[in-house]
Enzyme design. Structure first.
Site, PDB file in Angstrom:
ATOM      1  N   HIS A 254       0.692  -1.202   0.062  1.00  0.00           N
ATOM      2  CA  HIS A 254      -0.056  -0.051   0.151  1.00  0.00           C
ATOM      3  C   HIS A 254       0.852   1.269   0.051  1.00  0.00           C
ATOM      4  O   HIS A 254       0.897   2.149  -0.913  1.00  0.00           O
ATOM      5  CB  HIS A 254      -1.088   0.100   1.108  1.00  0.00           C
ATOM      6  CG  HIS A 254      -1.864  -1.121   1.163  1.00  0.00           C
ATOM      7  ND1 HIS A 254      -2.882  -1.437   0.256  1.00  0.00           N
ATOM      8  CD2 HIS A 254      -2.260  -2.140   1.959  1.00  0.00           C
ATOM      9  CE1 HIS A 254      -3.517  -2.474   0.207  1.00  0.00           C
ATOM     10  NE2 HIS A 254      -3.115  -2.690   1.656  1.00  0.00           N
ATOM     11  N   ASP A 305      -5.141  -8.027  -3.473  1.00  0.00           N
ATOM     12  CA  ASP A 305      -5.564  -7.738  -2.182  1.00  0.00           C
ATOM     13  C   ASP A 305      -6.944  -8.573  -1.764  1.00  0.00           C
ATOM     14  O   ASP A 305      -7.019  -9.598  -1.717  1.00  0.00           O
ATOM     15  CB  ASP A 305      -5.549  -6.234  -1.885  1.00  0.00           C
ATOM     16  CG  ASP A 305      -5.424  -5.760  -0.324  1.00  0.00           C
ATOM     17  OD1 ASP A 305      -5.436  -6.958   0.361  1.00  0.00           O
ATOM     18  OD2 ASP A 305      -5.427  -4.635   0.180  1.00  0.00           O
TER      19      ASP A 305
END
Length: 421
Positions: A254, A305
């Protein structure tokens, strides 16, 4: 020995036409240009890319797709739904779910996945289920076993979080050391986050397996940064740097809310950063400084993800589009840079993969150039036009695993997922 003749191929030096790839025992033995297709060689139409790498996956999150939007909410309310799901899974049900999820990845062009795995509860049964699922789906697996010891900075694990914890870093490391590697599976390590691993345990976890990839969730939410600053007087990135966790084998996932100093620390250490654009949009995380990180020296990779979308081509396009939205400028990443992020297998411990080159695994993704989305597109820019619906053929280790959205061994993925979910 087998082979494939590629109408167009994305080679390390750039796109080329009429490329013959010879294969022996799953590895590429020669790459040449020939006008005539030899007998016994399969033709792959369109633009053929190296296999895509999904560098960040939580397979069980796929069960939440399309089920968390009714009341708006935040990342933190979404997390409560995720915890409820985690509490219901068994090794048997996880095997069925993960097999379907990895099959969904395979038909989209993914040939290797980094599974950020924290559903272990002090045992390796769930990890073994993931190993079996990936092998049956024809996708190579890097099992990134995550240390998860706290429910927040200074807080004990509670409720379903107890399924994630080994109690101490030493017990985590001892359990991970028992995991087996094989031709389809590699084992790596993960620091779940600075929220879930106390400061005094970070160095132990970071150094436990120095020859393997290390991943960590980093600065996904502003609340994580505030908690770290309040507790330790420094950002999560600085805390990881002081623990020796920022290295060329590390990938920070991220990296959304970073300071300029954070970007410098990541780049100077050669730490990679995995962006998960569709998840970061779905959870309203924000837009991270992708271009600045790449310029600072951080190799970029991409992940799906929570699998709000399983479409590596869309993730690559969203990386560029996120930069356009953030800065007001186009062309922040050239198509070749997006392909490099799409095929960054080194981030998950397969450094020889992700290239159509001698000695690399024969992983190929043929993308149509004649669909409603890609017709007329310049072949060298098709990464900015195509979607997973345009993936015609997927080859993993020299073996065709999917054609036109159907898995060769497991069949229609929609049916497979429907039966599981």
């Amino acid at each position: 020995m087998t082979g494939f003749w590629l109408e167009r191929a994305w080679l390390p030096e750039g796109p080329a036409a009429r490329v013959l790839v010879r294969v022996d025992r799953g590895l590429i033995t020669s790459v040449s240009t020939v006008d005539t297709i030899p007998l016994g060689v399969e033709r792959l139409r369109g633009m053929v890319f190296p296999g895509f790498a999904n560098a960040h996956s939580h397979a069980f999150h796929r069960a939440l797709r399309g089920r968390t939007h009714g009341d708006g909410g935040t990342f933190w309310t979404w997390r409560e739904r995720m915890y409820a799901l985690a509490g219901r899974l068994t090794p048997e049900s996880y095997l069925r779910l993960a097999r379907a999820v990895y099959a969904e990845m395979a038909v989209a062009g993914v040939t290797a996945v980094g599974e950020f795995h924290y559903l272990h509860a002090g045992g390796n049964e769930m990890g073994e289920a993931l190993r079996t699922a990936a092998a049956e789906a024809g996708v190579r697996l890097t099992l990134l076993d995550a240390c998860y010891l706290a429910g927040g900075i200074g807080e004990p694990v509670r409720g379903v979080q107890e399924r994630f914890s080994d109690g101490t870093g030493e017990r985590w490391a001892a359990r991970v050391a028992e995991l087996r590697e094989d031709g389809n599976t590699r084992v790596g390590a993960a620091i779940h986050s600075v929220r879930a691993v106390p400061r005094e345990e970070l160095a132990l976890v970071a150094g436990a397996f120095p020859d393997r990839p290390l991943h960590v969730h980093l600065s996904e939410q502003p609340a994580e940064n505030r908690a770290c600053l309040d507790a330790y007087g420094m950002t999560p990135t600085r805390l990881l740097a002081e623990a020796g966790a920022l290295t060329p084998r590390t990938t920070a996932v991220h990296g959304t809310h970073l300071s300029a100093e954070d970007v410098g620390l990541l780049g100077a250490s050669g730490t990679g950063v995995c962006f998960c654009p569709t998840t970061e949009a779905d959870l309203a995380d924000g837009l991270g400084p992708a271009r600045e990180l790449a310029d600072a020296g951080s190799p970029l990779s991409l992940g799906s993800d929570q699998h709000a979308v399983v479409d590596p081509l869309l993730e690559a396009r969203a990386l560029e589009h996120g930069e356009r939205l953030r800065t007001g400028h186009r062309g922040r990443f050239a198509p070749a840079e997006l392909v490099a992020a799409l095929t960054n297998h080194a981030a998950i411990g397969w450094p020889g993969a992700g290239r159509i080159a001698v000695g690399s695994p024969c992983d190929l993704v043929a993308v149509r150039l004649d669909s409603a989305r890609t017709a007329g597109a310049s072949p060298d820019q098709v990464v900015l036009a195509a979607t997973a619906s345009d993936v015609a053929t997927v080859v993993s280790g020299g073996r065709v695993v999917a054609r036109d959205g159907v898995h060769e061994a497991l069949g229609e993925v929609g049916r497979l997922l429907g039966e599981v979910l």
